[in-house]
Design a protein around this motif. Structure first.
Motif, PDB file in Angstrom:
ATOM      1  N   ALA A   9       0.854  -1.184   0.000  1.00  0.00           N
ATOM      2  CA  ALA A   9       0.000   0.000   0.000  1.00  0.00           C
ATOM      3  C   ALA A   9       0.891   1.235   0.000  1.00  0.00           C
ATOM      4  O   ALA A   9       1.669   1.441   0.941  1.00  0.00           O
ATOM      5  N   VAL A  10       0.793   2.064  -1.041  1.00  0.00           N
ATOM      6  CA  VAL A  10       1.667   3.219  -1.199  1.00  0.00           C
ATOM      7  C   VAL A  10       0.911   4.475  -0.744  1.00  0.00           C
ATOM      8  O   VAL A  10      -0.175   4.781  -1.251  1.00  0.00           O
ATOM      9  N   HIS A  11       1.508   5.206   0.214  1.00  0.00           N
ATOM     10  CA  HIS A  11       0.865   6.378   0.793  1.00  0.00           C
ATOM     11  C   HIS A  11       1.821   7.562   0.818  1.00  0.00           C
ATOM     12  O   HIS A  11       3.045   7.401   0.740  1.00  0.00           O
ATOM     13  N   ALA A  12       1.248   8.749   0.966  1.00  0.00           N
ATOM     14  CA  ALA A  12       2.032   9.982   0.889  1.00  0.00           C
ATOM     15  C   ALA A  12       2.716  10.321   2.201  1.00  0.00           C
ATOM     16  O   ALA A  12       3.897  10.685   2.221  1.00  0.00           O
ATOM     17  N   VAL A  37       3.418  -1.292   4.025  1.00  0.00           N
ATOM     18  CA  VAL A  37       3.048   0.094   3.773  1.00  0.00           C
ATOM     19  C   VAL A  37       4.294   0.845   3.329  1.00  0.00           C
ATOM     20  O   VAL A  37       5.338   0.781   3.989  1.00  0.00           O
ATOM     21  N   VAL A  38       4.190   1.540   2.218  1.00  0.00           N
ATOM     22  CA  VAL A  38       5.275   2.393   1.738  1.00  0.00           C
ATOM     23  C   VAL A  38       4.856   3.844   1.962  1.00  0.00           C
ATOM     24  O   VAL A  38       3.808   4.279   1.470  1.00  0.00           O
ATOM     25  N   ARG A  80       4.100  -4.334   7.954  1.00  0.00           N
ATOM     26  CA  ARG A  80       5.444  -3.780   7.850  1.00  0.00           C
ATOM     27  C   ARG A  80       5.365  -2.403   7.200  1.00  0.00           C
ATOM     28  O   ARG A  80       4.342  -2.046   6.613  1.00  0.00           O
ATOM     29  N   GLN A  81       6.455  -1.641   7.300  1.00  0.00           N
ATOM     30  CA  GLN A  81       6.430  -0.290   6.749  1.00  0.00           C
ATOM     31  C   GLN A  81       7.825   0.115   6.307  1.00  0.00           C
ATOM     32  O   GLN A  81       8.819  -0.251   6.925  1.00  0.00           O
ATOM     33  N   ALA A  82       7.883   0.865   5.191  1.00  0.00           N
ATOM     34  CA  ALA A  82       9.156   1.358   4.663  1.00  0.00           C
ATOM     35  C   ALA A  82       8.986   2.811   4.240  1.00  0.00           C
ATOM     36  O   ALA A  82       7.916   3.220   3.784  1.00  0.00           O
ATOM     37  N   TRP A  83      10.053   3.591   4.388  1.00  0.00           N
ATOM     38  CA  TRP A  83      10.064   5.003   3.989  1.00  0.00           C
ATOM     39  C   TRP A  83      10.762   5.143   2.642  1.00  0.00           C
ATOM     40  O   TRP A  83      11.827   4.557   2.426  1.00  0.00           O
TER      41      TRP A  83
END
Length: 294
Positions: A9-12, A37-38, A80-83
């Motif tokens: 899931a790509v978010h701002a 989550v990106v 999970r999440q990545a910046w």
């Protein structure tokens, strides 16, 4: 499929993941799907929208605070999440609008900005990707850029000739847009609240929309574009807990939480998407982002 399903899931900004598709992500994570989550920017220029936290020490450390809030939300959702590492553009306001800050995400060339996302796609190998539509969901420059970058990356990830130094090619099988809060959803909850309590937190919003319609300034209801409704009402509480974890961004007494969960779960128990691209066979309407993939 024998392998574990994967959803990206790509978010701002940090907090967008908890207000757009959060319950569906929590549902899939609970079912064993690997969810990533990106987050494109750090949210460094976001406002402090919780009046209880609108304090100088909060503003002085907003970047670090928003990262810590993201960590808590990620844990609550079970994802999970990545910046991606880009800098928040802020929301330009005024007439005329001021220029965007130098070096911000909204000014980066989409082809350049897509490179780290292509690398993440090739490393994580998602079967399904969700992002924003061409409007960004609302006209924040980072949301519009998130759409542009996602589209470039989705197309490029499978092409070995593009970004050749960013990993082995991978073809995601489906791409969706988050459809979010439609007029149909607002009206359904509004009417349910009137019936249950005699009043609604959405009365003013509806009056403003009717005025816009009269002036022919309104845009089509996103609900008209929905192809896929994911039943996830039992995860609305997790969604709300994750959103409250972004304490600087969300007032816990705001209308985000004004409609009791039982009413939401009865009236509109889904999160909604538009299927944009699919490399597998699936017929719409769908009730599963992995329809045709499983």
């Amino acid at each position: 499929m024998g392998e574990q399903l994967r959803l990206m899931a790509v978010h701002a900004h940090p907090d967008d993941e908890s207000s757009k598709g959060a319950a569906a992500m929590a549902k899939y994570a609970a079912e064993g799907v690997d969810v990533l989550v990106v987050t494109c920017t750090g949210g460094e220029r976001g406002s402090v929208l919780n009046p209880k936290l609108d304090q100088p020490e909060i503003w002085a450390n907003i970047a670090e605070i928003r990262r810590a809030e993201m960590d808590r939300a990620r844990e609550i959702l079970g994802v999970r999440q990545a910046w991606l590492g880009f800098v928040d553009s802020g929301f330009p306001e005024g007439d005329p609008l001021p220029p965007l800050p130098e070096g911000c995400f909204g000014l980066v060339d989409p082809e350049e900005a897509a490179a780290p996302l292509v690398e993440l796609i090739r490393a994580f190998r998602p079967h399904v990707i969700t992002t924003y539509d061409e409007t960004g969901g609302y006209p924040h420059p980072d949301h519009v850029m998130t759409h542009k970058v996602s589209m470039v990356a989705f197309e490029a990830a499978a092409d070995a000739s593009r970004y050749p130094d960013r990993g082995e090619p991978w073809q995601p099988l489906k791409l969706y847009y988050n459809m979010g809060w439609s007029r149909a959803r607002f009206m359904a909850l509004h009417e349910a609240m009137i019936e249950a309590t005699g009043e609604s937190p959405y009365t003013k919003w509806i009056e403003e929309r009717l005025e816009q319609q009269a002036q022919q300034e309104d845009r089509p209801d996103p609900d008209l574009r929905v192809t896929t409704r994911v039943p996830c009402g039992e995860y609305f509480e997790i969604r709300d807990d994750a959103l409250r974890a972004h304490a600087t961004q969300v007032d816990p007494d705001s209308q985000w939480f004004a409609v009791p969960l039982p009413i939401q779960q009865k009236v509109w128990p889904t999160e909604d998407y538009e299927l944009v691209t699919s490399f597998v066979e699936s017929s719409v309407p769908e009730d599963d982002l992995f329809a045709g993939v499983r």
